[in-house]
Design a protein around this motif. Sequence first.
Motif, PDB file in Angstrom:
ATOM      1  N   GLY A 296       4.218  -2.695  10.969  1.00  0.00           N
ATOM      2  CA  GLY A 296       3.826  -2.390   9.596  1.00  0.00           C
ATOM      3  C   GLY A 296       4.744  -1.368   8.970  1.00  0.00           C
ATOM      4  O   GLY A 296       5.388  -0.573   9.660  1.00  0.00           O
ATOM      5  N   ARG A 297       4.774  -1.388   7.624  1.00  0.00           N
ATOM      6  CA  ARG A 297       5.712  -0.520   6.904  1.00  0.00           C
ATOM      7  C   ARG A 297       5.292   0.942   6.952  1.00  0.00           C
ATOM      8  O   ARG A 297       6.086   1.821   6.601  1.00  0.00           O
TER       9      ARG A 297
ATOM     10  N   ALA B  28      -4.836  -1.335   2.246  1.00  0.00           N
ATOM     11  CA  ALA B  28      -3.434  -1.786   2.318  1.00  0.00           C
ATOM     12  C   ALA B  28      -2.635  -0.879   3.254  1.00  0.00           C
ATOM     13  O   ALA B  28      -1.787  -1.354   4.024  1.00  0.00           O
ATOM     14  N   TYR B  29      -2.903   0.415   3.215  1.00  0.00           N
ATOM     15  CA  TYR B  29      -2.216   1.340   4.124  1.00  0.00           C
ATOM     16  C   TYR B  29      -2.596   1.016   5.576  1.00  0.00           C
ATOM     17  O   TYR B  29      -1.751   1.030   6.472  1.00  0.00           O
TER      18      TYR B  29
ATOM     19  N   ARG C 251      -3.567  -1.873   6.721  1.00  0.00           N
ATOM     20  CA  ARG C 251      -2.891  -3.144   7.047  1.00  0.00           C
ATOM     21  C   ARG C 251      -1.432  -2.894   7.452  1.00  0.00           C
ATOM     22  O   ARG C 251      -0.887  -3.586   8.317  1.00  0.00           O
ATOM     23  N   GLU C 252      -0.809  -1.879   6.836  1.00  0.00           N
ATOM     24  CA  GLU C 252       0.599  -1.575   7.124  1.00  0.00           C
ATOM     25  C   GLU C 252       0.764  -0.590   8.276  1.00  0.00           C
ATOM     26  O   GLU C 252       1.829  -0.039   8.493  1.00  0.00           O
TER      27      GLU C 252
ATOM     28  N   SER D 153      -5.744  -0.841  12.851  1.00  0.00           N
ATOM     29  CA  SER D 153      -5.357   0.557  12.740  1.00  0.00           C
ATOM     30  C   SER D 153      -6.599   1.438  12.945  1.00  0.00           C
ATOM     31  O   SER D 153      -7.596   0.999  13.490  1.00  0.00           O
TER      32      SER D 153
ATOM     33  N   ASP E 111      -0.551  -2.690  -3.570  1.00  0.00           N
ATOM     34  CA  ASP E 111       0.742  -3.092  -3.004  1.00  0.00           C
ATOM     35  C   ASP E 111       1.864  -2.194  -3.523  1.00  0.00           C
ATOM     36  O   ASP E 111       2.804  -1.873  -2.798  1.00  0.00           O
TER      37      ASP E 111
ATOM     38  N   VAL F 132       1.725   0.981  -1.598  1.00  0.00           N
ATOM     39  CA  VAL F 132       2.359   0.832  -0.277  1.00  0.00           C
ATOM     40  C   VAL F 132       3.860   1.061  -0.411  1.00  0.00           C
ATOM     41  O   VAL F 132       4.465   1.821   0.342  1.00  0.00           O
TER      42      VAL F 132
ATOM     43  N   SER G  74       6.224   4.023   1.319  1.00  0.00           N
ATOM     44  CA  SER G  74       7.067   3.526   2.412  1.00  0.00           C
ATOM     45  C   SER G  74       8.501   4.035   2.303  1.00  0.00           C
ATOM     46  O   SER G  74       8.915   4.551   1.261  1.00  0.00           O
TER      47      SER G  74
END
Length: 254
Positions: free
Chosen positions: A5-6, A28-29, A31-32, A59, A226, A229, A233
């Motif tokens: 993940g980013r 979203a965080y 997920r990354e 996570s 998104d 994110v 990143s």
Amino acid sequence: MTSAGRLAGKVALVTGASRGIGRAIAEAYGREGARVIVNYVADQAAAEAVVDRIKALGSDAVAIQADSADPAALRRLFAQAGTVFDGLDIVVNNAHPGWGEGKPTELSEADIDQQLAVLKGYIIALQEAGRRVRDGGAIICISSGTTRVAVPQHCLYASIKLAIEQMARALSREVAPRGVRSVSLAPGLTRTDRIAGLDVGPVGSAPIMGAPTPFTRPGEPEEVADAAVFLASDEARWVNTTTLYVNGGAVYAQ
Ligand SMILES: NC(=O)c1ccc[n+]([C@@H]2O[C@H](COP(=O)([O-])OP(=O)(O)OC[C@H]3O[C@@H](n4cnc5c(N)ncnc54)[C@H](OP(=O)(O)O)[C@@H]3O)[C@@H](O)[C@H]2O)c1
């Protein structure tokens, strides 16, 4: 902790993350690959549901209650957030209680005081973030497209948002030597509880906002998330001090 993940290996605090845009950013965080502190003020069940969804994504997350307009509670939140996992890399100042609705000449003192307390909370959150975010981290303030348009009814809200953008810009100079970026993200009208009941009409914008989008609809929280994110990143490592407008191309008329 997911290793992919980013945002893998990062720890993120998102204020007001039990619902709406904050929820979408927290998920979203997660997920990354970030471990996420999910702040909320009242809806513990919603916050715990966000935590569960982030864990299901592979996570880790915790929910912490704190009123973002209460300085002592905010300081406790940041102290906890700095230790619950190992340190803090990303802070999203998202919670914005109330609107302080009213035209400039009609604002009540109570509304002015309430929104000034919100501003004080934002500033304290920026101070805490500036001191605690680890080298190479990112601090993101959620602003609003209302800063671009003279909407009498939301003048107080928009003024507070402009003030925090300016604080975020100033902070960017202070923390840059540590490789920390400080930016703002300004969503346009986004489908959350905040705008429930607002008539968005055929142009995807409440008449009061006067900001139609070419897509003729409000944004979704995930579309804002998104962009958040990206800002958090490494892909945004050269994006600093600025405000990113995330509004589907809303056309603002003064
Ligand atoms: N929606 C839009 O069209 C739009 C457009 C531009 C900018 N924004 C900005 O985007 C951000 C999020 O907006 P949203 O539409 O997602 O708002 P929202 O639906 O009103 O957000 C609710 C979230 O904020 C939390 N919250 C409310 N008061 C709080 C407090 N005093 N302390 C801590 N958390 C608090 C709530 O916690 P509980 O669940 O515990 O109540 C919940 O998690 C705000 O800064 C808003 O100004 C929104």
